[in-house]
Write a protein that holds these residues in place. Structure first.
Motif, PDB file in Angstrom:
ATOM      1  N   PRO A   1       0.813  -1.205   0.000  1.00 50.95           N
ATOM      2  CA  PRO A   1       0.000   0.000   0.000  1.00 50.95           C
ATOM      3  C   PRO A   1       0.853   1.264   0.000  1.00 50.95           C
ATOM      4  O   PRO A   1       1.974   1.267   0.502  1.00 50.95           O
ATOM      5  N   PRO A   2       0.343   2.345  -0.581  1.00 51.24           N
ATOM      6  CA  PRO A   2       1.083   3.610  -0.571  1.00 51.24           C
ATOM      7  C   PRO A   2       1.413   4.036   0.855  1.00 51.24           C
ATOM      8  O   PRO A   2       0.658   3.768   1.786  1.00 51.24           O
ATOM      9  N   ARG A   3       2.534   4.692   1.005  1.00 53.41           N
ATOM     10  CA  ARG A   3       3.049   5.218   2.272  1.00 53.41           C
ATOM     11  C   ARG A   3       3.672   4.152   3.156  1.00 53.41           C
ATOM     12  O   ARG A   3       4.239   4.477   4.189  1.00 53.41           O
ATOM     13  N   ALA A   4       3.565   2.888   2.781  1.00 53.57           N
ATOM     14  CA  ALA A   4       4.276   1.849   3.529  1.00 53.57           C
ATOM     15  C   ALA A   4       5.700   1.743   2.999  1.00 53.57           C
ATOM     16  O   ALA A   4       5.983   2.090   1.847  1.00 53.57           O
ATOM     17  N   ARG A   5       6.598   1.277   3.849  1.00 53.44           N
ATOM     18  CA  ARG A   5       7.976   1.028   3.411  1.00 53.44           C
ATOM     19  C   ARG A   5       8.046  -0.399   2.884  1.00 53.44           C
ATOM     20  O   ARG A   5       7.935  -1.357   3.652  1.00 53.44           O
ATOM     21  N   PRO A   6       8.236  -0.582   1.555  1.00 50.51           N
ATOM     22  CA  PRO A   6       8.231  -1.938   1.004  1.00 50.51           C
ATOM     23  C   PRO A   6       9.578  -2.632   1.199  1.00 50.51           C
ATOM     24  O   PRO A   6      10.633  -2.032   0.995  1.00 50.51           O
ATOM     25  N   VAL A   7       9.541  -3.881   1.613  1.00 55.49           N
ATOM     26  CA  VAL A   7      10.765  -4.676   1.723  1.00 55.49           C
ATOM     27  C   VAL A   7      10.488  -6.083   1.208  1.00 55.49           C
ATOM     28  O   VAL A   7       9.371  -6.590   1.302  1.00 55.49           O
ATOM     29  N   ARG A   8      11.515  -6.682   0.674  1.00 55.12           N
ATOM     30  CA  ARG A   8      11.399  -8.076   0.246  1.00 55.12           C
ATOM     31  C   ARG A   8      11.570  -8.962   1.472  1.00 55.12           C
ATOM     32  O   ARG A   8      12.436  -8.723   2.321  1.00 55.12           O
ATOM     33  N   PHE A   9      10.725  -9.989   1.575  1.00 56.52           N
ATOM     34  CA  PHE A   9      10.810 -10.905   2.707  1.00 56.52           C
ATOM     35  C   PHE A   9      10.489 -12.314   2.237  1.00 56.52           C
ATOM     36  O   PHE A   9       9.533 -12.531   1.486  1.00 56.52           O
ATOM     37  N   ASP A  10      11.293 -13.266   2.694  1.00 54.77           N
ATOM     38  CA  ASP A  10      11.067 -14.668   2.366  1.00 54.77           C
ATOM     39  C   ASP A  10      11.404 -15.483   3.616  1.00 54.77           C
ATOM     40  O   ASP A  10      12.527 -15.400   4.133  1.00 54.77           O
ATOM     41  N   TRP A  11      10.444 -16.239   4.100  1.00 58.44           N
ATOM     42  CA  TRP A  11      10.685 -17.056   5.285  1.00 58.44           C
ATOM     43  C   TRP A  11      11.893 -17.971   5.119  1.00 58.44           C
ATOM     44  O   TRP A  11      12.573 -18.296   6.104  1.00 58.44           O
ATOM     45  N   TYR A  12      12.159 -18.381   3.899  1.00 59.91           N
ATOM     46  CA  TYR A  12      13.237 -19.349   3.647  1.00 59.91           C
ATOM     47  C   TYR A  12      14.562 -18.668   3.303  1.00 59.91           C
ATOM     48  O   TYR A  12      15.522 -19.347   2.955  1.00 59.91           O
ATOM     49  N   ASP A  13      14.618 -17.351   3.401  1.00 63.43           N
ATOM     50  CA  ASP A  13      15.845 -16.613   3.076  1.00 63.43           C
ATOM     51  C   ASP A  13      16.178 -15.668   4.224  1.00 63.43           C
ATOM     52  O   ASP A  13      15.720 -14.522   4.261  1.00 63.43           O
ATOM     53  N   PRO A  14      16.994 -16.115   5.187  1.00 66.49           N
ATOM     54  CA  PRO A  14      17.321 -15.285   6.358  1.00 66.49           C
ATOM     55  C   PRO A  14      17.993 -13.958   6.015  1.00 66.49           C
ATOM     56  O   PRO A  14      17.980 -13.039   6.841  1.00 66.49           O
TER      57      PRO A  14
END
Length: 362
Positions: free
Chosen positions: A115-128
């Motif tokens: 959503p707009p105004r959120a800070r987007p980050v990539r996240f993967d449970w299997y990638d620490p």
């Protein structure tokens, strides 16, 4: 899929008389694990931020003025120094919000960008290697387990420990009404939260209404051949709208004092799949019916595209519904939000376009 899915919805047959859910145990406030690095911005990390519940949770938090870090598998990592107001980067399709037990199952409904105004980050449970950036400035975390993972605790525990060490003091887990603390799959994660976080809650929704109007197999078949195949028999489920689930989750993330630790979330009435099909038929303007199958048949169908153990787990949830496990209505939505949960009819009325029949393939 049918019946319960890696995010599907459970049904409970039973007497037809909803049984109130107890208020649950109080949220845990522990002092044995003080946050070592309190975060300055007080952000909430929302995992699965492009999914069915995660997108709604993120938007509600932002509307209330809370900084949000929107984590998904497809989100581009923010540039150095990016803050909560940075516009989202496009993604190539993040994973849907799907707890490793029954309720959700639908694909993202708000697009594949945070959503707009959120800070987007990539996240993967299997990638620490994705954990540290996601946890920057996070004081609270909304946890959506890895999709279709039959044993999520070993996958999630390294992140949960890192979150605690990084200063996250409150956690809210998306679980399932069908799986209590200490139960299989996500129930093991539920049981571990009290040893890790000062304050925590498990939001345990019943089966999603969006399963009939989103991208879930029930919705696809309803728009296609008009059949809903489950092994639930005449069992009933108190289907719940994802907006109500998100409202409860946001309350659990922000309320002071926090709500009970165990939050079973249902809609206002329990319906069998045959009863749900009748209502669907009314709104769709064409016949939609329930096609009962056996638990072994459902297991075999699910095993065609899921790990065998997980397929068996989900099929057994349909069997539990047939035995009455989900035939109950709780007051959680009303008690925490001050308004009643949405009815199935109101949900369908708001999503009539999603009930249009599929165009024949050429």
């Amino acid at each position: 899929m049918t019946g319960p899915q890696p995010p599907a919805d459970p049904d409970r047959p039973g007497t037809g008389h909803p049984q109130p859910h107890p208020s649950g145990t109080p949220a845990h406030h522990r002092t044995t694990h003080p946050a070592t690095h309190p975060t300055a911005a007080g952000a909430t990390l929302v995992i699965g931020a492009t999914g069915t519940t995660g997108s709604r949770v993120a938007r509600r938090l932002l509307a209330l003025g809370h900084p949000v870090t929107a984590a998904s598998r497809g989100a581009a990592a923010p540039t150095e120094g990016a803050g909560p107001d940075q516009p989202p980067a496009p993604t190539d399709g993040a994973s849907p919000d799907r707890p490793t037990a029954p309720p959700d199952g639908t694909a993202p409904t708000h697009g594949s960008v945070p959503p707009p105004r959120a800070r987007p980050v990539r996240f993967d449970w299997y990638d620490p290697t994705t954990f540290t950036a996601a946890l920057a400035r996070a004081e609270r975390v909304y946890l959506v387990p890895p999709v279709s993972e039959p044993d999520p605790l070993p996958v999630m525990l390294p992140f949960l420990r890192q979150a605690r060490a990084a200063g996250a003091g409150r956690a809210v887990l998306l679980s399932s009404s069908a799986v209590p603390a200490g139960g299989p799959a996500i129930g093991q994660v539920h049981a571990a939260l009290g040893e890790l976080f000062d304050t925590w809650s498990a939001v345990r929704p019943s089966w999603f209404m969006q399963n009939f109007t989103g991208r879930h197999p029930h919705a696809a078949r309803g728009r296609g051949d008009g059949l809903l195949s489950t092994a639930t028999g005449t069992g009933r489920v108190a289907f719940v709208d994802a907006d109500d689930i998100a409202a409860v989750a946001v309350h659990a993330l922000t309320a002071d004092p926090p709500p009970a630790a165990d939050l079973v979330v249902t809609g206002p009435e329990a319906l069998s799949y045959a009863e749900a099909a009748a209502v669907l038929s009314e709104f769709a303007g064409r016949p939609i019916s329930h096609a009962p199958i056996s638990v072994p048949e459902l297991r075999d169908r699910l095993a065609a595209h899921l790990p065998p153990a997980y397929a068996a787990f989900l099929a057994d949830l349909d069997g539990a519904i047939a035995a009455g496990a989900e035939d109950r209505v709780t007051d959680t939505v009303t008690r925490l939000t001050g308004r009643p949960p949405r009815t199935f009819r109101d949900h369908l009325a708001a999503h009539r376009g999603a009930l249009a029949p599929l165009s024949p393939r050429a």
